[in-house]
Design an enzyme around this catalytic site. Structure first.
Site, PDB file in Angstrom:
ATOM      1  N   ASP A   6       0.859  -1.185   0.000  1.00 50.55           N
ATOM      2  CA  ASP A   6       0.000   0.000   0.000  1.00 50.55           C
ATOM      3  C   ASP A   6       0.895   1.234   0.000  1.00 50.55           C
ATOM      4  O   ASP A   6       1.513   1.560   1.017  1.00 50.55           O
ATOM      5  CB  ASP A   6      -0.910  -0.016   1.229  1.00 50.55           C
ATOM      6  CG  ASP A   6      -1.670   1.286   1.417  1.00 50.55           C
ATOM      7  OD1 ASP A   6      -1.975   1.945   0.403  1.00 50.55           O
ATOM      8  OD2 ASP A   6      -1.952   1.644   2.581  1.00 50.55           O
ATOM      9  N   GLY A   8       1.113   4.958   0.132  1.00 45.00           N
ATOM     10  CA  GLY A   8       0.344   6.146   0.462  1.00 45.00           C
ATOM     11  C   GLY A   8       1.199   7.395   0.409  1.00 45.00           C
ATOM     12  O   GLY A   8       2.417   7.337   0.199  1.00 45.00           O
ATOM     13  N   ASN A   9       0.573   8.537   0.629  1.00 45.88           N
ATOM     14  CA  ASN A   9       1.293   9.807   0.562  1.00 45.88           C
ATOM     15  C   ASN A   9       2.319   9.961   1.676  1.00 45.88           C
ATOM     16  O   ASN A   9       3.362  10.585   1.479  1.00 45.88           O
ATOM     17  CB  ASN A   9       0.293  10.966   0.620  1.00 45.88           C
ATOM     18  CG  ASN A   9      -0.534  11.076  -0.641  1.00 45.88           C
ATOM     19  OD1 ASN A   9      -0.011  11.317  -1.714  1.00 45.88           O
ATOM     20  ND2 ASN A   9      -1.835  10.878  -0.510  1.00 45.88           N
ATOM     21  N   ILE A  12       4.500   3.915   3.233  1.00 40.92           N
ATOM     22  CA  ILE A  12       4.323   2.695   2.442  1.00 40.92           C
ATOM     23  C   ILE A  12       4.213   1.550   3.438  1.00 40.92           C
ATOM     24  O   ILE A  12       5.075   1.390   4.304  1.00 40.92           O
ATOM     25  CB  ILE A  12       5.512   2.447   1.506  1.00 40.92           C
ATOM     26  CG1 ILE A  12       5.651   3.588   0.493  1.00 40.92           C
ATOM     27  CG2 ILE A  12       5.372   1.108   0.788  1.00 40.92           C
ATOM     28  CD1 ILE A  12       6.953   3.563  -0.270  1.00 40.92           C
ATOM     29  N   ASP A 109      -6.400   2.876  -2.954  1.00 41.50           N
ATOM     30  CA  ASP A 109      -6.401   2.519  -1.537  1.00 41.50           C
ATOM     31  C   ASP A 109      -7.818   2.465  -0.981  1.00 41.50           C
ATOM     32  O   ASP A 109      -8.168   1.549  -0.229  1.00 41.50           O
ATOM     33  CB  ASP A 109      -5.529   3.490  -0.737  1.00 41.50           C
ATOM     34  CG  ASP A 109      -5.916   4.950  -0.934  1.00 41.50           C
ATOM     35  OD1 ASP A 109      -6.622   5.279  -1.917  1.00 41.50           O
ATOM     36  OD2 ASP A 109      -5.503   5.788  -0.099  1.00 41.50           O
ATOM     37  N   THR A 132      -3.191  10.365   5.911  1.00 42.88           N
ATOM     38  CA  THR A 132      -2.842  11.739   5.570  1.00 42.88           C
ATOM     39  C   THR A 132      -4.110  12.569   5.448  1.00 42.88           C
ATOM     40  O   THR A 132      -4.182  13.715   5.909  1.00 42.88           O
ATOM     41  CB  THR A 132      -2.060  11.779   4.246  1.00 42.88           C
ATOM     42  OG1 THR A 132      -0.942  10.895   4.342  1.00 42.88           O
ATOM     43  CG2 THR A 132      -1.562  13.184   3.955  1.00 42.88           C
TER      44      THR A 132
END
Length: 252
Positions: A6, A8-9, A12, A109, A132
């Site tokens: 996954d 993400g901003n 990870i 996601d 986030t």
């Protein structure tokens, strides 16, 4: 086993999956300047810490909202694991009916979250992902994703508060002992927490009022562990991996 990633901003998160069960997870900071070799070495380190080896990994699946990092991860998996991973995106079977104005705008996601919640807990269900951003997605009893909400995550709010003021510090995000704060740090922690908690509770209530139906509430994401309020039925930190495993099974 399969490797579920996954991207993400902010973080990870790598999960080692045996069927729908998450064997182990590994969280690293998302950095767009990491090379594919660096990510490959991180994957090998994770497998070693999990008492596993590359030979134990038969396949991989990626959910990403950061395209540049995703491309580096794909290269690292091909080089270090000999695997060309499945990517959650257009053309992938999910089992979910996205009934929103622009289905392609729903992040990979969030799609995996919804798939995980629906396949694990059934519908109707409201899925809250606290990362986030804090997101809300409603899935009906037939597996249709009908609505979504996006707001500022508590970590993002804390960072904005510190960076846009001259004297307020960065604070750790945690559940405060009391709302009666006697210093600046405690005041910020309590203010951020209860402001976010109030928003979560009000948003859940608003969904109930407008939908006029009963539904489960499932929370996930990095911050969900500190917001287990009475209106949230289930906190599932590995929800996205359940969804990724479900999506993977539909495409092999």
């Amino acid at each position: 086993m399969i490797l579920a990633v996954d991207i993400g901003n902010t973080n990870i998160v790598i999960g080692l999956m045996e069927g729908t069960e998450t064997v182990d997870t590994y969280r690293i900071t998302t950095r767009s300047n990491h090379t594919s070799d660096e990510y490959g070495l991180m994957i090998l380190q994770f497998l070693q810490l999990s008492n596993s080896s590359p030979d134990d990994v038969q396949d991989a699946i990626i959910s990403s909202v950061v395209p540049k990092v995703m491309h580096s991860f794909i290269s690292s998996m091909i080089k270090f694991l000999g695997i060309d991973p499945m990517i959650i995106g257009p053309g992938i079977k999910t089992g979910m009916n996205i009934r929103m104005d622009d289905p392609r705008s729903l992040g990979a996601d969030l799609l995996a979250d919804c798939a995980g919640a629906y396949t694990t807990y059934g519908g109707p269900v409201l899925v809250i992902d606290m990362g986030t951003a804090t997101t809300y997605n409603y899935v009906d009893e037939k597996g249709a994703i009908l609505a979504g909400l996006i707001t500022t995550g508590i970590g993002t709010a804390a960072a904005a508060l510190a960076s846009n003021t001259a004297q307020l510090p960065e604070v750790q995000i945690t559940r405060p002992k009391s709302i009666l704060a006697a210093n600046t740090k405690d005041a910020m922690q309590a203010g951020l927490y209860y402001d976010c908690l109030g928003g979560i509770e009000r948003t859940i209530t608003q969904f109930r009022e407008e939908l006029d139906t009963d539904f489960k509430v499932v929370a996930t994401g990095g911050m969900s562990r500190i917001f287990d309020c009475p209106l949230i039925d289930i906190v599932d930190p590995t929800l996205i991996f359940k969804g990724m495993a479900s999506i993977y099974a539909k495409n092999v």
